[in-house]
Design an enzyme around this catalytic site. Sequence first.
Site, PDB file in Angstrom:
ATOM      1  NE  ARG A   1      95.873  94.792  40.495  1.00 14.10           N
ATOM      2  CZ  ARG A   1      96.520  94.196  39.514  1.00 14.10           C
ATOM      3  NH1 ARG A   1      95.871  93.435  38.662  1.00 14.10           N
ATOM      4  NH2 ARG A   1      97.816  94.363  39.361  1.00 14.10           N
TER       5      ARG A   1
ATOM      6  CD  GLU B   1      84.593  92.369  28.493  1.00 12.98           C
ATOM      7  OE1 GLU B   1      84.071  92.384  27.353  1.00 12.98           O
ATOM      8  OE2 GLU B   1      85.766  91.980  28.697  1.00 12.98           O
TER       9      GLU B   1
ATOM     10  CG  PHE C   1      87.483  95.674  29.321  1.00 13.74           C
ATOM     11  CD1 PHE C   1      87.670  96.216  28.055  1.00 13.74           C
ATOM     12  CD2 PHE C   1      88.571  95.111  29.964  1.00 13.74           C
ATOM     13  CE1 PHE C   1      88.925  96.202  27.452  1.00 13.74           C
ATOM     14  CE2 PHE C   1      89.822  95.091  29.369  1.00 13.74           C
ATOM     15  CZ  PHE C   1      90.005  95.637  28.106  1.00 13.74           C
TER      16      PHE C   1
ATOM     17  CG  HIS D   1      93.516  97.162  35.411  1.00 14.07           C
ATOM     18  ND1 HIS D   1      93.283  96.270  36.431  1.00 14.07           N
ATOM     19  CD2 HIS D   1      94.665  96.773  34.824  1.00 14.07           C
ATOM     20  CE1 HIS D   1      94.254  95.381  36.463  1.00 14.07           C
ATOM     21  NE2 HIS D   1      95.115  95.662  35.501  1.00 14.07           N
TER      22      HIS D   1
ATOM     23  CG  ASP E   1      98.112  96.589  30.356  1.00 18.23           C
ATOM     24  OD1 ASP E   1      99.180  95.966  30.174  1.00 18.23           O
ATOM     25  OD2 ASP E   1      97.090  96.064  30.822  1.00 18.23           O
TER      26      ASP E   1
ATOM     27  NE  ARG F   1      99.071  96.906  36.266  1.00 20.97           N
ATOM     28  CZ  ARG F   1     100.307  97.307  36.568  1.00 20.97           C
ATOM     29  NH1 ARG F   1     100.490  98.436  37.215  1.00 20.97           N
ATOM     30  NH2 ARG F   1     101.359  96.574  36.241  1.00 20.97           N
TER      31      ARG F   1
END
Lengths: 303, 303, 323, 323
Positions: free
Chosen positions: D19, D67, D92, D117, D125, D175
């Site tokens: 990223r 989103e 998302f 991610h 997470d 990530r």
Amino acid sequence: MPAQSQKTLLKRDAPSARELAAEIAEAARFTRKHAIASIYHAGSGHPGGAMSSADIMACLFGAELNFWSDAINDPDRDRFVLSKGHGAPALYAIAAHHGFCDARAALNLRKLGSPFQGHPHVLDLPWVETSTGSLGQGFSVALGMAMGLKLQKNPARVYTLLGDGELQEGEVWEAAMCAAHHKLDNLCVVIDYNKLQSDDRNDAIMRLEPLAAKWRAFDWAVAEINGHDIDEILSAFRRAGASHGRPSVIIAHTIKGKGVPYMENIPHWHGSVKLTHAQAEEALTALGAGRNEIKELLDVGDR
Amino acid sequence: MPAQSQKTLLKRDAPSARELAAEIAEAARFTRKHAIASIYHAGSGHPGGAMSSADIMACLFGAELNFWSDAINDPDRDRFVLSKGHGAPALYAIAAHHGFCDARAALNLRKLGSPFQGHPHVLDLPWVETSTGSLGQGFSVALGMAMGLKLQKNPARVYTLLGDGELQEGEVWEAAMCAAHHKLDNLCVVIDYNKLQSDDRNDAIMRLEPLAAKWRAFDWAVAEINGHDIDEILSAFRRAGASHGRPSVIIAHTIKGKGVPYMENIPHWHGSVKLTHAQAEEALTALGAGRNEIKELLDVGDR
Amino acid sequence: MSATAEAPALIGTSGDSLREAFGKALSGLADEFPKLVVLDADIAGGTGVHHFRKSHPARFLQFGIAEQNMMAAAGGLAAVGLLPVVTTFAVFCLRAIEQARLSLAYAKRNAKIVASHPGLDVGPDGGSAQSLEDLAAFRAIPGMTVISPADPVEMALATRAILEFEGPVYMRTGRSPAMRVFGDHHTFEIGKGKIVRDGSDVTIVACGVEVSRALEAAKLLEQDGVSARVVNMATIKPIDSELLARCADETGSVVTAEDHNIHGGLGGAVAESLAATRPCPIEFIGVKDVFGASGEPEELATLYGLTAPHIAKAAKRAIARKG
Amino acid sequence: MSATAEAPALIGTSGDSLREAFGKALSGLADEFPKLVVLDADIAGGTGVHHFRKSHPARFLQFGIAEQNMMAAAGGLAAVGLLPVVTTFAVFCLRAIEQARLSLAYAKRNAKIVASHPGLDVGPDGGSAQSLEDLAAFRAIPGMTVISPADPVEMALATRAILEFEGPVYMRTGRSPAMRVFGDHHTFEIGKGKIVRDGSDVTIVACGVEVSRALEAAKLLEQDGVSARVVNMATIKPIDSELLARCADETGSVVTAEDHNIHGGLGGAVAESLAATRPCPIEFIGVKDVFGASGEPEELATLYGLTAPHIAKAAKRAIARKG
Ligand SMILES: Cc1ncc(C[n+]2csc(CCOP(=O)(O)OP(=O)(O)O)c2C)c(N)n1
Ligand SMILES: Cc1ncc(C[n+]2csc(CCOP(=O)(O)OP(=O)(O)O)c2C)c(N)n1
Ligand SMILES: [Mg+2]
Ligand SMILES: [Mg+2]
């Protein structure tokens, strides 16, 4: 930890108002300290929104929800959904305080094999009512619970805590419209209105004001309170409980990072952050932990 | 069909107000008749929402959009997005009236090989600005256009027509919040507030009221008008064009099925329905078509 | 009384569509499943659940045009002990797929999603409404069962089966009149494919509306001296790998047929399964990674290559590729 | 000054994640692509586009936590001549997939979706945030190009490539710190797989973080006398069928490896492709249709079977299955 161990309608059995407020304040301090410690051990996590919601969570678990930890399977229990799932450390801490889980185990936040995932997961912890982490969804799930309880003539109430940034999700307004249409007065939304979201202030990212007007226009009973004042929180819950024919929203003005001076109102501390030992120590000190307590909280685990 | 053939700012070149209103009323009648005929030939389609929006569409294409049909590629043209994509028959008809496409070709609604799909598709018709049919999305696309035009300092305006049922989509409130936050005063939403959606009245399906209060709380400039009164529609567009720092919404109160008595205010005629020859004939008669015109409209094609 | 005083003819409430069969079955099962509640997003007339609304209005829950909220709310309804069936068009299920993922599948809720209007079978509404992605997308969600019955008889059986089954399910119905494929003694079991016509040269594995076309293809092939086996693979996930391996063994080549993109749906599931057990040549019948258009379902099937002759040709190609 | 006056250490802004490589590349390309605008839904710090926000604030468009609106609005931005890059977490993107379908893919907009991610690489997470479905779901959308680069070098090249490419693209970043796989002279072309290590007994086809694990596996296999070819299949769609067929011909067996559900992603694409050209035994490395959990990415890779030893074992199984 409360003395009662069978399911109890707290609202009836409550001690004096003053004693209750003191108990809740203590629970909130516990919540903040344990949340900080668990994020420190995890090496990641969202401290800001855990701090801002601690007083609300303490009121919910200490006085508003109608059951203690041994009644987590009772169909008549109230339901609580943490829609802002990244606030998990506060949920785990307050649950630990009330004996839903072991407090030291809950420090294993975000660790492999631990049930204390980054976001609450219903299959990992029996007292987590649904899995969250994707903003907006918890509210809809809570709505479904409220609708289902009403259908089954179950008097239990449903509570859900939303972040302010979360209100930008369209799903939230779908649920708001739907709950009002179906007159779900057994549903109570609390907004942790800490004015900050991931990257910046709400105002900079996506303006929410006039917020109370939005909820009123969606036909909700609206209360605006100081989300760090325990009396105000409790009385807002009382009024919400008396709402007839309308769902209730409590807009709780809070401070992100509340209780940890160097975090307060600083967007960076939204997370996901890594706390150094010095940072964790400073935070715990500010939260009133003594040297022994700090050592105990920070020296368990691997780090 | 208007005489001008080069791109023209209609607002400046308009004939007298009375002439313009008469032209628009005629265009609206044309729109209703052709929409009915095309749905008859298709054997399916949504007549109710085409009828309710005809006057609004006629005002848009006859006076408000800043270009005629030969300027469909001009980057400075205003944009129109039919967010309630199932209203396509009205769009095709008004476009045909203004020479964007052949009127007889447009009767091939929903037919294989015809560009007049059930929902407007940008790759099929050069003057369709984006593909719609999934409620809520057209509004967001229009917002993106408005944002992009502003970024490029292009003074063109963006218009989008939404259904009232469509307002139940959360995406609509995401877009509403976003447009206000970004002060997109080049964006104008019109709501075809015909009080009905697919299955029933909005009030029975999912209450929208107080609707103006919702938009005000989302910080929009709000007008409420009679969506079948051409003067009211035109003057609402004028006021919207003068809005500064805020997007505008025109809540146009309309009658679903307007102009066809047996359809008016009857949910069943939302669609997707099959019109019999007798039904089509009765509708066209009510809309003022003579025997020859009816024959011409209904006897083309295979049916 | 004018001709128009009659109620309009709602398109596709034709008695023999899969959605009608589903809607009627659901109504019929309501008393047996007292916890059953049906969720609608203002298209009950399109999905077939207007029958349930009429028969059991108190258990018919209206969410308005708001699929995301409806999908996640189903998680809450299941959490308090009800048995929610979420209904909308396939393409709007896609709009709420993240809700299906987190609030239903991840939470292992006993909730069912039933999608009408899949694929080219949607017809005149056109490309925007024709879901060519749902089987692939829902198949990718861990623990999600994915079903696409072939005819009204099987639809009724499948409706019962998903209510009896514990866990999240995605099931396709269909909009257009569906051919009757099965007799009254047909049975249905989640996870089991079924040989509906035997043959030895090639196996055609189909689901949904393509099963009757596959049977037609088998007849065409017979005329050319080709013996084609037809498998009704009504459960796309979990796929019946055992049956597939056996068919590959016995016929040596496979054709898959579905009203869906050729990528990721039934064809993908069969390709994955056979590659893991008994690799063999496969030809894929489906929409070739383009969007559909307005038209009648049969016209579209011809244009996009989903008809019996297309399947028969593919079968010959598959046979020709046998090692 | 207290220890805490320093800015907190944001997790994963580690210089070597995909990223970060993406975010920096995007900033660097902004002047060359003057129409480029970047869309964010309040997670710029997570997706890497905080670099772009800093370097080109006027072309950084904030949509808040919304989103669906962001995704469809990208269609409008493209319609008026801009080059929008939509950024958020993979899970998302799934929330807005129907918007990507209609307002980007169906409308053939020149818009790019870049998802951080993905998969277990998300780490602590936990399961709710670990997208195991995105490759399958986006691959099913007609005309959607799907890309998952392997290392920071390739990510920079791919970022340029998608901006030069005309049409809708879905691209995964990552990530966690990513291993450097390629040298400075690496090249990248959409639609082309690349043999990054030659071998003759089996071909390991990998994408994203699994490429470096595949190379490690090839080394392990070498110690056991097995010669494994490794293909970096950075473009999942359109898949490089020619290269795959050649590898199947030359090595006779295949392993696919991806940080994704085993259903419908890279494995599905490879299985479909080879079944249509040159069927051969395939073993699938990926998450086996379960959700992930909290933990460090390497721990999770071990638990869920994505590491080099898992790949090496799968290679041996694939070889053993050769006809
Ligand atoms: C649908 C969705 N989009 C994005 C995110 C990533 N995210 C996690 S927390 C967060 C900010 C939330 O802000 P707020 O709701 O105000 O929470 P709080 O301030 O209470 O921490 C974001 C964008 C998410 N979890 N879900
Ligand atoms: C996202 C989405 N959900 C459902 C539908 C199916 N649908 C088509 S039209 C319609 C009713 C729309 O009502 P309204 O917006 O009031 O339109 P109008 O009355 O102007 O025809 C519905 C539910 C859709 N097109 N898109
Ligand atoms: Mg906040
Ligand atoms: Mg309406």
